[in-house]
Scaffold this motif. Structure first.
Motif, PDB file in Angstrom:
ATOM      1  N   GLN A 146      22.249 -58.645 -36.569  1.00 50.77           N
ATOM      2  CA  GLN A 146      21.567 -57.873 -35.733  1.00 50.77           C
ATOM      3  C   GLN A 146      20.552 -57.140 -36.607  1.00 50.77           C
ATOM      4  O   GLN A 146      21.180 -56.267 -37.521  1.00 50.77           O
ATOM      5  CB  GLN A 146      22.552 -56.713 -35.046  1.00 50.77           C
ATOM      6  CG  GLN A 146      21.884 -55.598 -34.599  1.00 50.77           C
ATOM      7  CD  GLN A 146      20.877 -56.304 -33.182  1.00 50.77           C
ATOM      8  OE1 GLN A 146      21.270 -56.989 -32.311  1.00 50.77           O
ATOM      9  NE2 GLN A 146      19.747 -55.912 -33.173  1.00 50.77           N
ATOM     10  N   SER A 149      18.304 -51.816 -35.170  1.00 54.94           N
ATOM     11  CA  SER A 149      17.835 -51.239 -33.714  1.00 54.94           C
ATOM     12  C   SER A 149      18.429 -49.956 -33.341  1.00 54.94           C
ATOM     13  O   SER A 149      19.436 -49.592 -33.981  1.00 54.94           O
ATOM     14  CB  SER A 149      18.459 -52.360 -32.886  1.00 54.94           C
ATOM     15  OG  SER A 149      18.346 -51.862 -31.331  1.00 54.94           O
ATOM     16  N   GLN A 151      19.103 -49.312 -30.054  1.00 54.15           N
ATOM     17  CA  GLN A 151      19.728 -49.665 -28.876  1.00 54.15           C
ATOM     18  C   GLN A 151      21.202 -50.225 -29.541  1.00 54.15           C
ATOM     19  O   GLN A 151      21.685 -51.175 -29.807  1.00 54.15           O
ATOM     20  CB  GLN A 151      19.219 -51.041 -28.257  1.00 54.15           C
ATOM     21  CG  GLN A 151      17.931 -50.780 -27.836  1.00 54.15           C
ATOM     22  CD  GLN A 151      17.246 -51.925 -27.177  1.00 54.15           C
ATOM     23  OE1 GLN A 151      18.064 -52.736 -26.529  1.00 54.15           O
ATOM     24  NE2 GLN A 151      15.943 -51.977 -27.130  1.00 54.15           N
ATOM     25  N   ARG A 154      23.394 -53.101 -28.339  1.00 52.10           N
ATOM     26  CA  ARG A 154      22.963 -54.445 -28.957  1.00 52.10           C
ATOM     27  C   ARG A 154      23.990 -54.283 -30.329  1.00 52.10           C
ATOM     28  O   ARG A 154      24.521 -55.340 -30.712  1.00 52.10           O
ATOM     29  CB  ARG A 154      21.657 -54.718 -29.373  1.00 52.10           C
ATOM     30  CG  ARG A 154      20.713 -54.973 -28.063  1.00 52.10           C
ATOM     31  CD  ARG A 154      19.329 -55.343 -28.480  1.00 52.10           C
ATOM     32  NE  ARG A 154      18.530 -55.432 -27.250  1.00 52.10           N
ATOM     33  CZ  ARG A 154      17.357 -55.802 -27.368  1.00 52.10           C
ATOM     34  NH1 ARG A 154      16.723 -56.139 -28.761  1.00 52.10           N
ATOM     35  NH2 ARG A 154      16.467 -56.353 -26.345  1.00 52.10           N
TER      36      ARG A 154
END
Length: 344
Positions: A146, A149, A151, A154
């Motif tokens: 990942q 981010s 978010q 996520r």
């Protein structure tokens, strides 16, 4: 410069003015004694003034407030400074999570990997909304699962997808985490993997970067510290130090270790604290050790606070003392007007 623990003054010679405070208190006491003598000699005046024995304490309250106000103002003149923790400018965090087979060990219940995932998700949820969080899985190879981010869903989903794999290449994981947290830097990963030293990053001032001086980026490595493949993790820590990026290390497991059995083979997996401490020290960060799931969660909560307020600076607080002095003096005047109809 005069100094107390966590407190300094730029102009310590001005503190001699504090000697005036007891002098003023003595003068006020003398004035009250003279007034009492007059009251004893002329009792009618006491009735006119309305100040009996019950209300005598009221004469001292405004005076004490005024003296405290003067003390605060004198301290303000001396220009006091205090060490204060200020909000950091952190923007990017990368979680480098050890996903080697040793993470199946159950010396942390129910297992190292389960406890690590639960604590990591709690850490992600506690981060400010302006901080981006990324995840790098570290096993025989390292991969970004990942990218950084904001978010949170996520990031937490990426943590849930992590599964144990064979091998441990901490050096590769750290260099991948470093390139992830510093996407704008041209870090030659292939050259590092080949064992060649990396040149220090360009510096406009022509001076080396101070380890841990990068306020916007940090890496958190969660591992048992054992590495059996890839480049030396301490070399990766040296590269991170050249870029000023801190690598906080969280040791998961116990130094005595446990015997792990899987697929017909068995091995002893231990916590290598020495390596993890060296990585953190090299980059100007800190090492934490967790020997149970609850302790791991507390470590991540402590890290959240540390990353949010990670800079301690000397801050001049003269205005606070001046404001407090003015407040106390104003309160003294108001009480005098209320109780006596005039400023005492």
């Amino acid at each position: 410069m005069g100094q107390l623990p966590g407190f300094t003054v730029l102009w310590p010679k001005m503190l001699w003015l504090l000697a005036l405070v007891p002098v003023l208190a003595w003068l006020y006491w003398r004035m009250l004694r003279r007034g009492n003598r007059v009251a004893v000699r002329y009792p009618a005046l006491e009735l006119v003034g309305g100040a009996g024995p019950v209300r005598a304490w009221r004469r001292w309250v405004p005076a004490i407030l005024l003296l405290l106000g003067l003390t605060s103002m004198v301290l303000a003149i001396a220009r006091p400074q205090a060490v204060m923790s200020l909000p950091s400018r952190l923007e990017n965090i990368v979680l480098a999570m050890d996903m080697s087979g040793s993470m199946r060990a159950t010396d942390i219940r129910p297992s190292r990997i389960y406890a690590a995932q639960a604590a990591a998700k709690q850490f992600v949820a506690e981060q400010p909304l302006n901080v981006s969080v990324g995840v790098v899985a570290v096993a025989g190879a390292a991969a970004v699962v990942q990218s950084p981010s904001r978010q949170r869903e996520r990031v937490e989903a990426a943590i849930d997808r992590l599964q144990p794999q064979r091998g441990t290449a901490l050096g590769a994981g750290l260099i991948i985490a470093l390139t992830t947290v510093l996407p704008d830097q041209d870090i030659d990963v292939e050259r590092f993997m080949d064992g060649a030293p990396l040149p220090p990053p360009p510096n406009a001032a022509g001076e080396p970067v101070v380890p841990g001086s990068n306020p916007s980026s940090a890496v958190i490595l969660l591992s048992d510290g054992e590495s059996n493949s890839g480049p030396d993790p301490l070399k990766a820590a040296e590269v991170a130090a050249q870029y000023g990026v801190r690598i906080f290390t969280v040791g998961i497991g116990t130094p005595e270790g446990v015997t792990l059995e899987a697929d017909g083979w068995s091995m002893r997996v231990r916590l290598d604290e020495a390596t993890l401490k060296k990585i953190a020290d090299t980059t100007g960060a800190q090492y934490f050790q967790a020997d149970d799931a609850e302790g791991l969660k507390k470590i991540y909560s402590s890290l959240s606070t540390r990353l949010a307020f990670d800079k301690q600076r000397q801050v001049e607080i003269s205005s606070l003392f001046a404001a407090l002095g003015a407040l106390l003096a104003g309160l003294s005047a108001m009480l005098s007007l209320w109780w006596f109809g005039r400023v005492q």
